[in-house]
Write a protein that holds these residues in place. Structure first.
Motif, PDB file in Angstrom:
ATOM      1  N   PRO A   1      74.196  -8.107  17.356  1.00 31.73           N
ATOM      2  CA  PRO A   1      73.467  -8.746  16.249  1.00 31.73           C
ATOM      3  C   PRO A   1      72.133  -8.100  15.899  1.00 31.73           C
ATOM      4  N   ILE A   2      71.537  -7.330  16.809  1.00 37.40           N
ATOM      5  CA  ILE A   2      70.205  -6.769  16.531  1.00 37.40           C
ATOM      6  C   ILE A   2      70.214  -5.267  16.241  1.00 37.40           C
ATOM      7  N   ILE A   3      71.401  -4.645  16.227  1.00 37.86           N
ATOM      8  CA  ILE A   3      71.421  -3.179  16.119  1.00 37.86           C
ATOM      9  C   ILE A   3      71.056  -2.663  14.737  1.00 37.86           C
ATOM     10  N   ALA A   4      71.039  -3.537  13.713  1.00 39.27           N
ATOM     11  CA  ALA A   4      70.697  -3.084  12.361  1.00 39.27           C
ATOM     12  C   ALA A   4      69.301  -2.467  12.323  1.00 39.27           C
ATOM     13  N   VAL A   5      68.357  -3.069  13.024  1.00 45.70           N
ATOM     14  CA  VAL A   5      66.989  -2.540  13.066  1.00 45.70           C
ATOM     15  C   VAL A   5      66.984  -1.139  13.671  1.00 45.70           C
ATOM     16  N   GLN A   6      67.753  -0.973  14.738  1.00 44.11           N
ATOM     17  CA  GLN A   6      67.837   0.313  15.434  1.00 44.11           C
ATOM     18  C   GLN A   6      68.419   1.395  14.528  1.00 44.11           C
ATOM     19  N   LEU A   7      69.516   1.097  13.845  1.00 49.84           N
ATOM     20  CA  LEU A   7      70.210   2.090  13.020  1.00 49.84           C
ATOM     21  C   LEU A   7      69.433   2.435  11.753  1.00 49.84           C
ATOM     22  N   ILE A   8      68.991   1.414  11.022  1.00 55.35           N
ATOM     23  CA  ILE A   8      68.268   1.660   9.767  1.00 55.35           C
ATOM     24  C   ILE A   8      66.910   2.297  10.048  1.00 55.35           C
ATOM     25  N   GLY A   9      66.244   1.862  11.114  1.00 51.82           N
ATOM     26  CA  GLY A   9      64.940   2.421  11.461  1.00 51.82           C
ATOM     27  C   GLY A   9      65.012   3.913  11.735  1.00 51.82           C
ATOM     28  N   ALA A  10      65.957   4.322  12.578  1.00 49.13           N
ATOM     29  CA  ALA A  10      66.112   5.748  12.883  1.00 49.13           C
ATOM     30  C   ALA A  10      66.530   6.534  11.643  1.00 49.13           C
ATOM     31  N   ALA A  11      67.397   5.934  10.807  1.00 49.61           N
ATOM     32  CA  ALA A  11      67.869   6.607   9.593  1.00 49.61           C
ATOM     33  C   ALA A  11      66.722   6.841   8.612  1.00 49.61           C
ATOM     34  N   TYR A  12      65.793   5.887   8.530  1.00 43.47           N
ATOM     35  CA  TYR A  12      64.662   6.061   7.609  1.00 43.47           C
ATOM     36  C   TYR A  12      63.859   7.313   7.945  1.00 43.47           C
ATOM     37  N   PHE A  13      63.506   7.492   9.212  1.00 39.52           N
ATOM     38  CA  PHE A  13      62.677   8.635   9.597  1.00 39.52           C
ATOM     39  C   PHE A  13      63.387   9.957   9.319  1.00 39.52           C
ATOM     40  N   GLN A  14      64.729   9.956   9.446  1.00 41.64           N
ATOM     41  CA  GLN A  14      65.475  11.166   9.127  1.00 41.64           C
ATOM     42  C   GLN A  14      65.504  11.400   7.621  1.00 41.64           C
ATOM     43  N   ALA A  15      65.717  10.338   6.844  1.00 43.72           N
ATOM     44  CA  ALA A  15      65.742  10.465   5.387  1.00 43.72           C
ATOM     45  C   ALA A  15      64.402  10.943   4.845  1.00 43.72           C
ATOM     46  N   ALA A  16      63.317  10.525   5.503  1.00 45.97           N
ATOM     47  CA  ALA A  16      61.976  10.904   5.061  1.00 45.97           C
ATOM     48  C   ALA A  16      61.565  12.299   5.550  1.00 45.97           C
ATOM     49  N   GLY A  17      62.434  12.935   6.349  1.00 48.45           N
ATOM     50  CA  GLY A  17      62.130  14.271   6.842  1.00 48.45           C
ATOM     51  C   GLY A  17      61.169  14.290   8.010  1.00 48.45           C
ATOM     52  N   LYS A  18      60.992  13.133   8.688  1.00 44.42           N
ATOM     53  CA  LYS A  18      60.089  13.042   9.835  1.00 44.42           C
ATOM     54  C   LYS A  18      60.884  13.274  11.112  1.00 44.42           C
ATOM     55  N   ALA A  19      61.081  14.548  11.419  1.00 41.44           N
ATOM     56  CA  ALA A  19      62.046  14.945  12.446  1.00 41.44           C
ATOM     57  C   ALA A  19      61.674  14.470  13.847  1.00 41.44           C
ATOM     58  N   ARG A  20      60.413  14.530  14.200  1.00 45.35           N
ATOM     59  CA  ARG A  20      60.023  14.154  15.565  1.00 45.35           C
ATOM     60  C   ARG A  20      60.287  12.684  15.855  1.00 45.35           C
ATOM     61  N   GLN A  21      59.873  11.820  14.918  1.00 49.33           N
ATOM     62  CA  GLN A  21      60.119  10.388  15.102  1.00 49.33           C
ATOM     63  C   GLN A  21      61.616  10.086  15.085  1.00 49.33           C
ATOM     64  N   ALA A  22      62.331  10.752  14.167  1.00 53.50           N
ATOM     65  CA  ALA A  22      63.775  10.533  14.060  1.00 53.50           C
ATOM     66  C   ALA A  22      64.481  10.945  15.345  1.00 53.50           C
ATOM     67  N   LEU A  23      64.079  12.089  15.898  1.00 48.90           N
ATOM     68  CA  LEU A  23      64.685  12.573  17.140  1.00 48.90           C
ATOM     69  C   LEU A  23      64.418  11.602  18.284  1.00 48.90           C
ATOM     70  N   PHE A  24      63.178  11.167  18.409  1.00 47.05           N
ATOM     71  CA  PHE A  24      62.820  10.246  19.484  1.00 47.05           C
ATOM     72  C   PHE A  24      63.622   8.948  19.401  1.00 47.05           C
ATOM     73  N   LEU A  25      63.672   8.362  18.215  1.00 45.76           N
ATOM     74  CA  LEU A  25      64.367   7.082  18.056  1.00 45.76           C
ATOM     75  C   LEU A  25      65.879   7.232  18.191  1.00 45.76           C
ATOM     76  N   THR A  26      66.395   8.381  17.770  1.00 50.07           N
ATOM     77  CA  THR A  26      67.829   8.634  17.880  1.00 50.07           C
ATOM     78  C   THR A  26      68.264   8.723  19.336  1.00 50.07           C
ATOM     79  N   LEU A  27      67.377   9.260  20.178  1.00 49.89           N
ATOM     80  CA  LEU A  27      67.735   9.473  21.578  1.00 49.89           C
ATOM     81  C   LEU A  27      67.416   8.279  22.482  1.00 49.89           C
ATOM     82  N   THR A  28      66.726   7.260  21.951  1.00 50.46           N
ATOM     83  CA  THR A  28      66.296   6.179  22.836  1.00 50.46           C
ATOM     84  C   THR A  28      67.460   5.444  23.499  1.00 50.46           C
ATOM     85  N   LYS A  29      68.465   5.043  22.707  1.00 47.32           N
ATOM     86  CA  LYS A  29      69.537   4.235  23.287  1.00 47.32           C
ATOM     87  C   LYS A  29      70.322   4.999  24.348  1.00 47.32           C
ATOM     88  N   GLN A  30      71.001   6.091  23.927  1.00 40.05           N
ATOM     89  CA  GLN A  30      71.861   6.813  24.872  1.00 40.05           C
ATOM     90  C   GLN A  30      71.074   7.618  25.890  1.00 40.05           C
TER      91      GLN A  30
END
Length: 452
Positions: free
Chosen positions: A367-396
Motif C-alpha cells: 500500500p505504501i510503495i507508490a511514494v517509493q516508485l513515483i519519488g525515484a522516478a521524479y528525480f530521474q525524469a528531472a535529470g538528477k542522477a545522483r538522487q535518482a541512483l541513491f533512491l533507486t538502490l535503497t530498497k534492493q
C-alpha cells in the motif's frame, strides 16, 4: 488518440496522466500476463522444477536486456527535456546514440553469456537438478535478448513522444505471440522447456519488428545516418542517467543470486519455485502502479525541461494519489485470494503449502510503495542522477540484500519473506524525506510557474 509531445506541456495533468498511464498499464498487464501464463504452462505441462529453471535464467537475460531499458529510460529523460526545450536536433541525436549504444553493448553481453554460460548459470543459482533445464532454456532466450533490448529503448522513446498507445501495442504483440507459440511448442509439439525458450525468443523478435515499423512510419523522430554517430556530450548525459536504471537492475540481479542460493539452502528446490511464482505475481499484480509510474515519467520530464514547475509538482502529487489507491486495492486482493492464486501455477503440494503465506508477506507493504516508485522516478525524469541512483538502490541494495543475508540465520525461510516488507517500509520513508524536501525547497514556484 495519441498525445503529441507538445501536448505534454499543455493538457490538463489528470487527463494527461490517464492518457499516458492507461496504455502503459495495459501494456505492462499484457507483458506480465504473458510471463504469468508462460509460468503456468511451464509448471503444469513440464513441472515445478522447470519453474525453478526459468527463475534462475530470467535474471541473467533481464540483466543483459536491461541495458536497453537503462538506455531507454535515461535517454528518454534527456530526449523529453530536449523536446520540452524545443531542441529537436538534440532529441534526434539522443535517439540515434541510444540505438547505437544499445546494439553495441547488448551484443557484447550476449557473447559473454555464450562463452561463460555454465559459470553464469551456477552463479545465479542453477543448483542440483535445476541445472539441466536451466541450460536448455538459456541459449534460445539469449539470442533474442538484443531484440528485447532494442524494443525497450524504442518503448521508452515512444512514450517520450506522448504516443503511449503505440508503446502499449509493442508490449501486447510479444505477449500474444509467446502465448500462442507456447501452446504450439510445449503442448502440441511436446518440445518441453526448449519450446518455451524458443517461443520467448521469437516473441522478442516480433516486438522488435513492430517498434521498427513505428519509427519508420509513425514517429515524429525521423533519423538520418549522422544521428547514429556517437557524440561524447550526448553519450555522457545518457550514460549518467542510464546508470541509475542499470544499477537498479544490476542490484536486482545480485539480489536474484543471493535469493536463489539462500532459498535453495534453507528450503531446497521447491523454495526456488515458490519465489518464481511470487516474482511473477509481483509484476502482474502491480501492473497499474507501474503503469502510472511509466506514464508519469514523460509528463514530468517534458514539463521540467520546459520549466513548467507547477505542472511537475501537480503531476507528482496526482500520480502518488492514484498509484497509492490502486496499491491498496491490490494488497486486499492478494491478502484474500493468495491460496487460489497459487493453485493456478502448480499441483506440487510442497509449493502450494508454502507459497500463500510467503506471498502475503512479500506484498505486506505494497500500500505504501507508490511514494517509493513515483519519488525515484521524479528525480530521474528531472535529470538528477545522483538522487535518482541513491533512491533507486535503497530498497534492493541498502535494505533487501542485507536483510536476506541476515534474517534467515535467525528465522529460516520465513526471514526471506519478511525481508521484503521491511525493505519496502524503510526505502519508502527515505524516498518520502527526499521528495518532501524537493517539493518544499526546489520546486517552489512563482506565479508564472518558474522556479524562484
Amino acid at each position: 488518440m495519441a498525445v503529441s509531445s507538445v501536448e505534454l506541456g499543455t493538457q490538463d495533468i489528470k487527463k494527461l496522466l490517464i492518457k499516458q498511464s492507461v496504455p502503459s498499464s495495459v501494456g505492462i498487464l499484457f507483458m506480465s500476463v504473458n510471463i504469468l501464463i508462460d509460468t503456468i504452462f511451464v509448471g503444469q505441462w513440464i513441472g515445478s522444477l522447470a519453474i525453478a529453471a526459468v527463475t534462475v535464467v530470467l535474471p541473467i537475460t533481464f540483466l543483459i536486456s536491461s541495458l536497453g531499458m537503462a538506455i531507454g529510460v535515461g535517454g528518454s529523460s534527456v530526449l523529453s527535456r530536449a523536446l520540452g526545450a524545443g531542441d529537436k536536433e538534440k532529441a534526434l541525436l539522443t535517439l540515434g546514440n541510444m540505438i547505437s549504444m544499445t546494439f553495441l553493448l547488448a551484443s557484447i553481453f550476449v557473447l559473454v553469456g555464450l562463452f561463460f554460460s555454465e559459470e553464469m548459470l551456477l552463479l545465479f543459482g542453477a543448483n542440483g537438478n535445476i541445472m539441466a533445464p536451466a541450460r536448455e532454456f538459456f541459449f534460445p532466450v539469449l539470442f533474442g535478448v538484443p531484440f528485447l533490448a532494442l524494443c525497450m529503448v524504442g518503448n521508452n522513446v515512444i512514450r517520450a513522444e506522448g504516443k503511449a498507445k503505440f508503446s502499449m501495442y509493442s508490449m501486447i504483440i510479444p505477449a500474444f505471440v509467446n502465448i500462442i507459440l507456447d501452446i504450439v511448442f510445449i503442448k502440441i509439439l511436446d518440445m518441453g522447456i526448449y519450446g518455451a525458450a524458443l517461443a520467448t525468443c521469437i516473441s522478442y523478435f516480433m516486438a522488435f519488428l513492430f517498434v521498427l515499423w513505428f519509427f519508420v512510419y509513425k514517429s515524429e523522430m525521423h533519423l538520418a545516418w549522422h544521428h547514429f554517430a556517437f557524440r561524447n556530450t550526448i553519450v555522457k548525459e545518457i550514460t549518467t542517467l542510464s546508470f541509475v536504471t542499470f544499477s537498479r537492475q544490476g542490484v536486482v540481479s545480485i539480489l536474484a543470486i543471493i535469493l536463489n542460493h539462500t532459498l535453495y539452502t534453507y528450503g531446497g528446490e521447491h523454495s526456488v519455485t515458490v519465489y518464481g511464482i511470487i516474482s511473477r505475481m509481483l509484476m502482474f499484480a502491480l501492473f497499474p502502479v507501474l503503469g502510472i509510474t511509466q506514464g508519469f515519467l514523460p509528463v514530468a520530464g517534458y514539463n521540467y525541461g520546459a520549466q513548467n514547475y507547477h505542472r511537475v509538482k501537480e503531476s507528482i502529487l496526482i500520480s502518488i494519489k492514484y498509484a497509492g489507491l490502486l496499491a491498496i486495492l491490490i494488497f486486499i486482493v492478494i491478502l484474500t485470494f493468495a491460496r487460489p492464486i497459487v493453485a493456478i501455477f502448480t499441483n506440487d503440494p510442497a509449493v502450494i503449502a508454502e507459497t500463500p503465506n510467503a506471498l502475503r508477506w512479500v506484498f505486506a507493504a505494497s500500500p505504501i510503495i507508490a511514494v517509493q516508485l513515483i519519488g525515484a522516478a521524479y528525480f530521474q525524469a528531472a535529470g538528477k542522477a545522483r538522487q535518482a541512483l541513491f533512491l533507486t538502490l535503497t530498497k534492493q541494495g541498502f535494505f533487501l540484500i542485507p536483510l536476506v543475508l541476515i534474517l534467515p540465520n535467525f528465522f529460516g525461510i520465513f526471514g526471506v519473506w519478511v525481508a521484503f516488507p521491511i525493505a519496502d517500509v524503510l526505502s519508502t520513508l527515505i524516498t518520502a524525506y527526499f521528495l518532501k524536501k524537493e517539493l518544499s525547497t526546489n520546486l517552489i514556484e512563482t506565479e508564472d510557474g518558474k522556479l524562484l
